[in-house]
Design a protein around this motif. Structure first.
Motif, PDB file in Angstrom:
ATOM      1  N   LEU A  54       0.826  -1.201   0.000  1.00  4.95           N
ATOM      2  CA  LEU A  54       0.000   0.000   0.000  1.00  4.95           C
ATOM      3  C   LEU A  54       0.862   1.253   0.000  1.00  4.95           C
ATOM      4  O   LEU A  54       0.569   2.226  -0.703  1.00  4.95           O
ATOM      5  CB  LEU A  54      -0.923  -0.017   1.219  1.00  4.95           C
ATOM      6  N   ILE A  55       1.956   1.232   0.741  1.00  5.86           N
ATOM      7  CA  ILE A  55       2.863   2.383   0.772  1.00  5.86           C
ATOM      8  C   ILE A  55       3.571   2.549  -0.573  1.00  5.86           C
ATOM      9  O   ILE A  55       3.706   3.655  -1.087  1.00  5.86           O
ATOM     10  CB  ILE A  55       3.884   2.231   1.922  1.00  5.86           C
ATOM     11  N   LEU A  56       4.031   1.440  -1.142  1.00  5.27           N
ATOM     12  CA  LEU A  56       4.784   1.513  -2.390  1.00  5.27           C
ATOM     13  C   LEU A  56       3.928   1.934  -3.581  1.00  5.27           C
ATOM     14  O   LEU A  56       4.348   2.737  -4.411  1.00  5.27           O
ATOM     15  CB  LEU A  56       5.447   0.169  -2.700  1.00  5.27           C
ATOM     16  N   PHE A  57       2.734   1.336  -3.697  1.00  2.00           N
ATOM     17  CA  PHE A  57       1.941   1.542  -4.906  1.00  2.00           C
ATOM     18  C   PHE A  57       0.744   2.455  -4.717  1.00  2.00           C
ATOM     19  O   PHE A  57       0.175   2.936  -5.691  1.00  2.00           O
ATOM     20  CB  PHE A  57       1.459   0.191  -5.451  1.00  2.00           C
ATOM     21  N   GLY A  58       0.303   2.667  -3.516  1.00  2.00           N
ATOM     22  CA  GLY A  58      -0.849   3.533  -3.277  1.00  2.00           C
ATOM     23  C   GLY A  58      -2.158   2.784  -3.430  1.00  2.00           C
ATOM     24  O   GLY A  58      -2.230   1.694  -3.989  1.00  2.00           O
ATOM     25  N   GLY A  59      -3.205   3.385  -2.916  1.00  2.00           N
ATOM     26  CA  GLY A  59      -4.520   2.754  -2.904  1.00  2.00           C
ATOM     27  C   GLY A  59      -5.158   2.629  -4.272  1.00  2.00           C
ATOM     28  O   GLY A  59      -5.926   1.710  -4.525  1.00  2.00           O
ATOM     29  N   LYS A  60      -4.863   3.556  -5.166  1.00  2.00           N
ATOM     30  CA  LYS A  60      -5.486   3.516  -6.493  1.00  2.00           C
ATOM     31  C   LYS A  60      -4.838   2.472  -7.394  1.00  2.00           C
ATOM     32  O   LYS A  60      -5.495   1.874  -8.237  1.00  2.00           O
ATOM     33  CB  LYS A  60      -5.391   4.881  -7.161  1.00  2.00           C
ATOM     34  N   ARG A  61      -3.567   2.248  -7.235  1.00  2.00           N
ATOM     35  CA  ARG A  61      -2.828   1.344  -8.122  1.00  2.00           C
ATOM     36  C   ARG A  61      -2.950  -0.118  -7.682  1.00  2.00           C
ATOM     37  O   ARG A  61      -2.824  -1.026  -8.501  1.00  2.00           O
ATOM     38  CB  ARG A  61      -1.366   1.781  -8.134  1.00  2.00           C
ATOM     39  N   LEU A  62      -3.190  -0.354  -6.399  1.00  2.00           N
ATOM     40  CA  LEU A  62      -3.219  -1.718  -5.860  1.00  2.00           C
ATOM     41  C   LEU A  62      -4.294  -2.604  -6.501  1.00  2.00           C
ATOM     42  O   LEU A  62      -4.001  -3.744  -6.870  1.00  2.00           O
ATOM     43  CB  LEU A  62      -3.391  -1.654  -4.342  1.00  2.00           C
ATOM     44  N   PRO A  63      -5.533  -2.145  -6.703  1.00  2.34           N
ATOM     45  CA  PRO A  63      -6.528  -2.994  -7.377  1.00  2.34           C
ATOM     46  C   PRO A  63      -6.141  -3.344  -8.814  1.00  2.34           C
ATOM     47  O   PRO A  63      -6.409  -4.446  -9.282  1.00  2.34           O
ATOM     48  CB  PRO A  63      -7.808  -2.158  -7.353  1.00  2.34           C
ATOM     49  N   GLU A  64      -5.494  -2.414  -9.509  1.00  7.17           N
ATOM     50  CA  GLU A  64      -5.045  -2.694 -10.877  1.00  7.17           C
ATOM     51  C   GLU A  64      -3.995  -3.807 -10.881  1.00  7.17           C
ATOM     52  O   GLU A  64      -4.022  -4.687 -11.746  1.00  7.17           O
ATOM     53  CB  GLU A  64      -4.455  -1.436 -11.510  1.00  7.17           C
ATOM     54  N   LEU A  65      -3.089  -3.752  -9.931  1.00  4.31           N
ATOM     55  CA  LEU A  65      -2.061  -4.791  -9.830  1.00  4.31           C
ATOM     56  C   LEU A  65      -2.680  -6.146  -9.517  1.00  4.31           C
ATOM     57  O   LEU A  65      -2.287  -7.167 -10.077  1.00  4.31           O
ATOM     58  CB  LEU A  65      -1.030  -4.420  -8.758  1.00  4.31           C
ATOM     59  N   ALA A  66      -3.652  -6.160  -8.619  1.00  2.02           N
ATOM     60  CA  ALA A  66      -4.317  -7.412  -8.253  1.00  2.02           C
ATOM     61  C   ALA A  66      -5.068  -7.989  -9.454  1.00  2.02           C
ATOM     62  O   ALA A  66      -5.044  -9.203  -9.683  1.00  2.02           O
ATOM     63  CB  ALA A  66      -5.272  -7.184  -7.087  1.00  2.02           C
ATOM     64  N   ARG A  67      -5.731  -7.135 -10.216  1.00  2.00           N
ATOM     65  CA  ARG A  67      -6.444  -7.592 -11.409  1.00  2.00           C
ATOM     66  C   ARG A  67      -5.479  -8.181 -12.433  1.00  2.00           C
ATOM     67  O   ARG A  67      -5.735  -9.225 -13.029  1.00  2.00           O
ATOM     68  CB  ARG A  67      -7.210  -6.430 -12.041  1.00  2.00           C
ATOM     69  N   GLY A  68      -4.370  -7.509 -12.629  1.00  2.00           N
ATOM     70  CA  GLY A  68      -3.364  -8.005 -13.569  1.00  2.00           C
ATOM     71  C   GLY A  68      -2.774  -9.329 -13.129  1.00  2.00           C
ATOM     72  O   GLY A  68      -2.569 -10.236 -13.936  1.00  2.00           O
ATOM     73  N   LEU A  69      -2.517  -9.463 -11.832  1.00  2.00           N
ATOM     74  CA  LEU A  69      -1.997 -10.721 -11.302  1.00  2.00           C
ATOM     75  C   LEU A  69      -3.022 -11.842 -11.475  1.00  2.00           C
ATOM     76  O   LEU A  69      -2.676 -12.958 -11.878  1.00  2.00           O
ATOM     77  CB  LEU A  69      -1.636 -10.556  -9.827  1.00  2.00           C
ATOM     78  N   GLY A  70      -4.273 -11.540 -11.212  1.00  6.63           N
ATOM     79  CA  GLY A  70      -5.327 -12.540 -11.368  1.00  6.63           C
ATOM     80  C   GLY A  70      -5.484 -13.003 -12.806  1.00  6.63           C
ATOM     81  O   GLY A  70      -5.627 -14.199 -13.076  1.00  6.63           O
ATOM     82  N   SER A  71      -5.452 -12.068 -13.737  1.00  5.02           N
ATOM     83  CA  SER A  71      -5.585 -12.450 -15.147  1.00  5.02           C
ATOM     84  C   SER A  71      -4.355 -13.226 -15.613  1.00  5.02           C
ATOM     85  O   SER A  71      -4.467 -14.140 -16.436  1.00  5.02           O
ATOM     86  CB  SER A  71      -5.833 -11.233 -16.024  1.00  5.02           C
ATOM     87  N   GLY A  72      -3.188 -12.899 -15.092  1.00  7.20           N
ATOM     88  CA  GLY A  72      -1.976 -13.645 -15.442  1.00  7.20           C
ATOM     89  C   GLY A  72      -2.040 -15.080 -14.962  1.00  7.20           C
ATOM     90  O   GLY A  72      -1.671 -16.011 -15.686  1.00  7.20           O
ATOM     91  N   ILE A  73      -2.530 -15.274 -13.746  1.00  6.96           N
ATOM     92  CA  ILE A  73      -2.679 -16.624 -13.206  1.00  6.96           C
ATOM     93  C   ILE A  73      -3.711 -17.400 -14.008  1.00  6.96           C
ATOM     94  O   ILE A  73      -3.529 -18.587 -14.303  1.00  6.96           O
ATOM     95  CB  ILE A  73      -3.058 -16.565 -11.715  1.00  6.96           C
ATOM     96  N   LYS A  74      -4.791 -16.736 -14.389  1.00  6.50           N
ATOM     97  CA  LYS A  74      -5.838 -17.378 -15.192  1.00  6.50           C
ATOM     98  C   LYS A  74      -5.288 -17.849 -16.536  1.00  6.50           C
ATOM     99  O   LYS A  74      -5.555 -18.980 -16.966  1.00  6.50           O
ATOM    100  CB  LYS A  74      -6.987 -16.392 -15.407  1.00  6.50           C
ATOM    101  N   GLU A  75      -4.520 -17.007 -17.205  1.00 11.90           N
ATOM    102  CA  GLU A  75      -3.920 -17.373 -18.493  1.00 11.90           C
ATOM    103  C   GLU A  75      -2.929 -18.526 -18.332  1.00 11.90           C
ATOM    104  O   GLU A  75      -2.862 -19.421 -19.178  1.00 11.90           O
ATOM    105  CB  GLU A  75      -3.214 -16.173 -19.110  1.00 11.90           C
TER     106      GLU A  75
END
Length: 66
Positions: free
Chosen positions: A17-38
């Motif tokens: 949360l400190i490194l990426f901020g509150g706005k960027r964290l959901p985007e990172l989680a979505r990207g990680l989830g789609s990567g795992i799905k692929e």
């Protein structure tokens, strides 16, 4: 879960949360989830492909022996 307790997970979440901020964290989680799905999709496709090729290899070996 990898031997991590709730304190360790909380610390990791705070650092992220400190490194990426509150706005960027959901985007990172979505990207990680789609990567795992692929990745899982590719593994399933590879398994079905390898299962389909095994009988063909056996047939080719038996034809060569004849």
């Amino acid at each position: 879960m990898f031997g991590l307790g709730w304190q360790e997970l909380l610390l990791i979440l705070i650092v992220l949360l400190i490194l990426f901020g509150g706005k960027r964290l959901p985007e990172l989680a979505r990207g990680l989830g789609s990567g795992i799905k692929e990745f899982k999709k590719a593994l399933r496709e590879d398994e079905t492909t390898s299962q389909n090729e095994k009988p063909k290899e056996i047939e080719q070996k038996t034809e060569k022996k004849d």
